[in-house]
Scaffold this motif. Sequence first.
Motif, PDB file in Angstrom:
ATOM      1  N   UNK A   1       3.281  50.246 -27.629  1.00  0.00           N
ATOM      2  CA  UNK A   1       3.846  49.225 -28.523  1.00  0.00           C
ATOM      3  C   UNK A   1       3.374  47.840 -28.090  1.00  0.00           C
ATOM      4  N   UNK A   2       3.432  47.545 -26.788  1.00  0.00           N
ATOM      5  CA  UNK A   2       3.061  46.212 -26.318  1.00  0.00           C
ATOM      6  C   UNK A   2       1.554  45.984 -26.379  1.00  0.00           C
ATOM      7  N   UNK A   3       0.779  47.056 -26.286  1.00  0.00           N
ATOM      8  CA  UNK A   3      -0.660  46.910 -26.514  1.00  0.00           C
ATOM      9  C   UNK A   3      -0.918  46.494 -27.964  1.00  0.00           C
ATOM     10  N   UNK A   4      -0.131  47.053 -28.893  1.00  0.00           N
ATOM     11  CA  UNK A   4      -0.262  46.653 -30.292  1.00  0.00           C
ATOM     12  C   UNK A   4       0.132  45.197 -30.512  1.00  0.00           C
ATOM     13  N   UNK A   5       1.224  44.752 -29.861  1.00  0.00           N
ATOM     14  CA  UNK A   5       1.656  43.360 -29.987  1.00  0.00           C
ATOM     15  C   UNK A   5       0.557  42.418 -29.522  1.00  0.00           C
ATOM     16  N   UNK A   6      -0.120  42.771 -28.439  1.00  0.00           N
ATOM     17  CA  UNK A   6      -1.206  41.920 -27.937  1.00  0.00           C
ATOM     18  C   UNK A   6      -2.328  41.787 -28.948  1.00  0.00           C
ATOM     19  N   UNK A   7      -2.430  42.763 -29.878  1.00  0.00           N
ATOM     20  CA  UNK A   7      -3.461  42.734 -30.917  1.00  0.00           C
ATOM     21  C   UNK A   7      -2.901  42.286 -32.272  1.00  0.00           C
ATOM     22  N   UNK A   8      -1.699  41.683 -32.276  1.00  0.00           N
ATOM     23  CA  UNK A   8      -1.041  41.254 -33.516  1.00  0.00           C
ATOM     24  C   UNK A   8      -0.769  42.424 -34.457  1.00  0.00           C
ATOM     25  N   UNK A   9      -0.353  43.560 -33.901  1.00  0.00           N
ATOM     26  CA  UNK A   9      -0.022  44.738 -34.692  1.00  0.00           C
ATOM     27  C   UNK A   9       1.356  45.235 -34.278  1.00  0.00           C
ATOM     28  N   UNK A  10       2.195  45.550 -35.269  1.00  0.00           N
ATOM     29  CA  UNK A  10       3.521  46.101 -34.992  1.00  0.00           C
ATOM     30  C   UNK A  10       3.445  47.606 -35.216  1.00  0.00           C
ATOM     31  N   UNK A  11       3.418  48.357 -34.118  1.00  0.00           N
ATOM     32  CA  UNK A  11       3.211  49.795 -34.176  1.00  0.00           C
ATOM     33  C   UNK A  11       4.541  50.540 -34.052  1.00  0.00           C
ATOM     34  N   UNK A  12       4.737  51.477 -34.943  1.00  0.00           N
ATOM     35  CA  UNK A  12       5.872  52.388 -34.898  1.00  0.00           C
ATOM     36  C   UNK A  12       5.381  53.747 -34.410  1.00  0.00           C
ATOM     37  N   UNK A  13       6.317  54.627 -34.089  1.00  0.00           N
ATOM     38  CA  UNK A  13       5.971  56.007 -33.775  1.00  0.00           C
ATOM     39  C   UNK A  13       6.309  56.894 -34.976  1.00  0.00           C
ATOM     40  N   UNK A  14       5.418  57.862 -35.252  1.00  0.00           N
ATOM     41  CA  UNK A  14       5.688  58.856 -36.288  1.00  0.00           C
ATOM     42  C   UNK A  14       5.621  60.246 -35.646  1.00  0.00           C
ATOM     43  N   UNK A  15       6.725  60.983 -35.787  1.00  0.00           N
ATOM     44  CA  UNK A  15       6.762  62.339 -35.263  1.00  0.00           C
ATOM     45  C   UNK A  15       5.810  63.208 -36.089  1.00  0.00           C
ATOM     46  N   UNK A  16       4.891  63.897 -35.433  1.00  0.00           N
ATOM     47  CA  UNK A  16       3.946  64.744 -36.172  1.00  0.00           C
ATOM     48  C   UNK A  16       4.537  66.101 -36.511  1.00  0.00           C
ATOM     49  N   UNK A  17       5.747  66.377 -36.010  1.00  0.00           N
ATOM     50  CA  UNK A  17       6.400  67.646 -36.338  1.00  0.00           C
ATOM     51  C   UNK A  17       7.259  67.523 -37.598  1.00  0.00           C
ATOM     52  N   UNK A  18       8.032  66.410 -37.697  1.00  0.00           N
ATOM     53  CA  UNK A  18       8.930  66.258 -38.862  1.00  0.00           C
ATOM     54  C   UNK A  18       8.625  65.019 -39.690  1.00  0.00           C
ATOM     55  N   UNK A  19       7.642  64.225 -39.262  1.00  0.00           N
ATOM     56  CA  UNK A  19       7.152  63.060 -40.005  1.00  0.00           C
ATOM     57  C   UNK A  19       8.123  61.873 -39.975  1.00  0.00           C
ATOM     58  N   UNK A  20       9.106  61.887 -39.109  1.00  0.00           N
ATOM     59  CA  UNK A  20      10.037  60.763 -39.046  1.00  0.00           C
ATOM     60  C   UNK A  20       9.410  59.581 -38.320  1.00  0.00           C
TER      61      UNK A  20
END
Length: 330
Positions: free
Chosen positions: A190-209
């Motif tokens: 997440x913080x690597x994304x912030x350093x690149x001006x990107x807000x990254x979420x997590x998506x479960x690849x099993x249930x897509x949440x």
Amino acid sequence: MVSDDDLFARLRSYEGCPAASGTGRYPVNTAMISHWCEVMGDPDPDATPDPAHEGPTAVAPPAMLQAWIMPGPTTAPGAGPQRSAAYGELLALLDAAGCTAVVATDCEQEYLRPLHPGDVITFDSVIEQISPRKTTSLGTGHFVTTRTEIRANGEPAATHRFRILKYRPHHAADASRRPRPVVDRDNAGFWEGVAENRLLLQRCTACDRLRFPWGPGCPDCGSDRWETAEASGAGTVHSYVVVHHPPHPAFAPPYAVGLVELAEGVRMISTVTGAGPAELRIGMPVELEFARAYGPGDAQQLPFFRARHQRDSRQDAPCREDAPCRQDAP
């Protein structure tokens, strides 16, 4: 510059002026009594009935007096209890003198008769007293006391005195003392994304949440398999709190902290900028921005949300190494 004596004389000229007036949003009712009692740990609001009363026997607990006269957080202008122009001028005068922070200090109530379901509550408040300049552990300012006469069906029912301290904090905010994020193996991406001006979420690849904040497993299905998904940055204020106290050396009260619901459906807590605390509204549209929040020379970025209608075009320009980014987030 206005002297302390001149300021105090101007403040005192408001003593005796109206502060607010109106009719309670709802008549006294058993639903609100029950909710209040449950929150306070008293499951039986009928434990102290009033035998002399010919109607319903339930008595509203005296201590919930303010519940009947307070406006709602989203009450539209012109609806419900209204603050007077004089009280607004008084607060503006204190703000102009640097007393921009506020904290409630005490409350006194006198009960003249019980309140029963069906009673219609009306009230009138006056600015009763303004203290000389006082120095406290929070800062220097003035105590403002209002007195509210409360009526039930036109009969005197209670007197309510409420006192606030409008003050100038002792110290300005020091951005370098802002608590730093804790980066670990579960949220490093997440913080690597912030350093690149990107807000990254997590998506479960099993249930897509989609989920936020980051974590090692899905709270729905328990899977530890996931991928990242970039948020659009659009959202709305789902809830918020305006912080006046306790003080923190990195922040200058009052400031707002919002629970923002992103367009993707997840929620995150962040500072809301671009709108004063009094302008915030539940449902207000906001959009993501990144800023360095620890002072010049510190590359750490944080995500913030700015009220969309107050967007400043200068925010579109990236931060330069030779100039600090805007520091309008507390």
